[in-house]
Design a protein around this motif. Structure first.
Motif, mmCIF file in Angstrom:
data_model
loop_
_atom_site.group_PDB
_atom_site.id
_atom_site.type_symbol
_atom_site.label_atom_id
_atom_site.label_comp_id
_atom_site.label_asym_id
_atom_site.label_seq_id
_atom_site.Cartn_x
_atom_site.Cartn_y
_atom_site.Cartn_z
ATOM 1 N N LEU A 33 0.829 -1.206 0.000
ATOM 2 C CA LEU A 33 0.000 0.000 0.000
ATOM 3 C C LEU A 33 0.863 1.255 0.000
ATOM 4 O O LEU A 33 0.545 2.239 -0.674
ATOM 5 N N LEU A 34 1.953 1.215 0.737
ATOM 6 C CA LEU A 34 2.874 2.349 0.777
ATOM 7 C C LEU A 34 3.542 2.552 -0.579
ATOM 8 O O LEU A 34 3.621 3.674 -1.085
ATOM 9 N N LEU A 35 3.990 1.479 -1.188
ATOM 10 C CA LEU A 35 4.615 1.591 -2.513
ATOM 11 C C LEU A 35 3.615 2.109 -3.544
ATOM 12 O O LEU A 35 3.951 2.971 -4.367
ATOM 13 N N SER A 36 2.392 1.606 -3.500
ATOM 14 C CA SER A 36 1.371 2.066 -4.450
ATOM 15 C C SER A 36 1.059 3.542 -4.265
ATOM 16 O O SER A 36 0.927 4.290 -5.240
ATOM 17 N N ALA A 37 0.936 3.966 -3.018
ATOM 18 C CA ALA A 37 0.659 5.379 -2.742
ATOM 19 C C ALA A 37 1.819 6.251 -3.201
ATOM 20 O O ALA A 37 1.601 7.329 -3.767
ATOM 21 N N ALA A 38 3.046 5.793 -2.974
ATOM 22 C CA ALA A 38 4.220 6.556 -3.413
ATOM 23 C C ALA A 38 4.241 6.661 -4.937
ATOM 24 O O ALA A 38 4.542 7.730 -5.483
ATOM 25 N N GLU A 39 3.903 5.580 -5.616
ATOM 26 C CA GLU A 39 3.817 5.617 -7.080
ATOM 27 C C GLU A 39 2.745 6.613 -7.528
ATOM 28 O O GLU A 39 2.972 7.405 -8.443
ATOM 29 N N ASP A 40 1.585 6.552 -6.897
ATOM 30 C CA ASP A 40 0.475 7.442 -7.255
ATOM 31 C C ASP A 40 0.838 8.910 -7.043
ATOM 32 O O ASP A 40 0.339 9.781 -7.753
ATOM 33 N N GLU A 41 1.707 9.175 -6.068
ATOM 34 C CA GLU A 41 2.156 10.544 -5.796
ATOM 35 C C GLU A 41 3.267 10.985 -6.745
ATOM 36 O O GLU A 41 3.693 12.130 -6.716
ATOM 37 N N GLY A 42 3.745 10.063 -7.586
ATOM 38 C CA GLY A 42 4.753 10.403 -8.578
ATOM 39 C C GLY A 42 6.194 10.220 -8.135
ATOM 40 O O GLY A 42 7.115 10.639 -8.835
ATOM 41 N N PHE A 43 6.403 9.569 -6.995
ATOM 42 C CA PHE A 43 7.773 9.332 -6.551
ATOM 43 C C PHE A 43 8.429 8.300 -7.455
ATOM 44 O O PHE A 43 7.787 7.369 -7.922
ATOM 45 N N GLU A 44 9.717 8.464 -7.685
ATOM 46 C CA GLU A 44 10.449 7.580 -8.586
ATOM 47 C C GLU A 44 11.285 6.539 -7.860
ATOM 48 O O GLU A 44 11.551 5.471 -8.396
ATOM 49 N N VAL A 45 11.752 6.871 -6.642
ATOM 50 C CA VAL A 45 12.617 5.975 -5.878
ATOM 51 C C VAL A 45 12.123 5.936 -4.433
ATOM 52 O O VAL A 45 11.801 6.973 -3.861
ATOM 53 N N PHE A 46 12.092 4.738 -3.873
ATOM 54 C CA PHE A 46 11.692 4.538 -2.488
ATOM 55 C C PHE A 46 12.898 3.978 -1.744
ATOM 56 O O PHE A 46 13.406 2.914 -2.106
ATOM 57 N N VAL A 47 13.371 4.692 -0.732
ATOM 58 C CA VAL A 47 14.525 4.261 0.055
ATOM 59 C C VAL A 47 14.017 3.696 1.368
ATOM 60 O O VAL A 47 13.228 4.344 2.068
ATOM 61 N N THR A 48 14.471 2.497 1.713
ATOM 62 C CA THR A 48 13.984 1.805 2.904
ATOM 63 C C THR A 48 15.106 1.030 3.584
ATOM 64 O O THR A 48 16.166 0.818 3.001
#
Length: 104
Positions: A33-48
């Motif tokens: 859900l977090l990855l999907s929301a980040a994608e929907d917001e237009g983020f390109e890279v997720f650092v975890t």
């Protein structure tokens, strides 16, 4: 940046537009859900720091790249030494890619 990443690292990444999950209002979400929301917001890279994300999610079908930071000790200086590798991982990130930076 995921909620588990030291927020102070964003100061070392000024060459990029960096937002934390908390600041984006996404901290209450987890995993897919977090990855999907980040994608929907237009983020390109997720650092975890989540080492299990690659096993829990089908990342290759994602529009976002994931970078996992790994440090043997979770103190800020140990993460700061990873900045050059993190910068390179962000620059070379492609949708659906997964990159590990740091201790394996």
């Amino acid at each position: 940046m995921d909620a588990n990443v030291p927020h102070a690292l964003r100061h070392d990444l000024r060459r990029f537009e960096v937002t934390t999950a908390q600041y984006a209002g996404l901290a209450h979400l987890q995993n897919g859900l977090l990855l999907s929301a980040a994608e929907d917001e237009g983020f390109e890279v997720f650092v975890t720091l989540d080492r299990n994300i690659v096993a829990q999610q089908l990342l290759s079908s994602r529009r976002i790249a994931v970078v996992c930071l790994r440090a043997s000790n979770q103190l800020l200086p140990n993460f700061q030494r990873l900045i050059p590798g993190l910068v390179e991982a962000i620059r070379s990130a492609r949708p659906g890619s997964y990159t590990v930076v740091g201790d394996r």
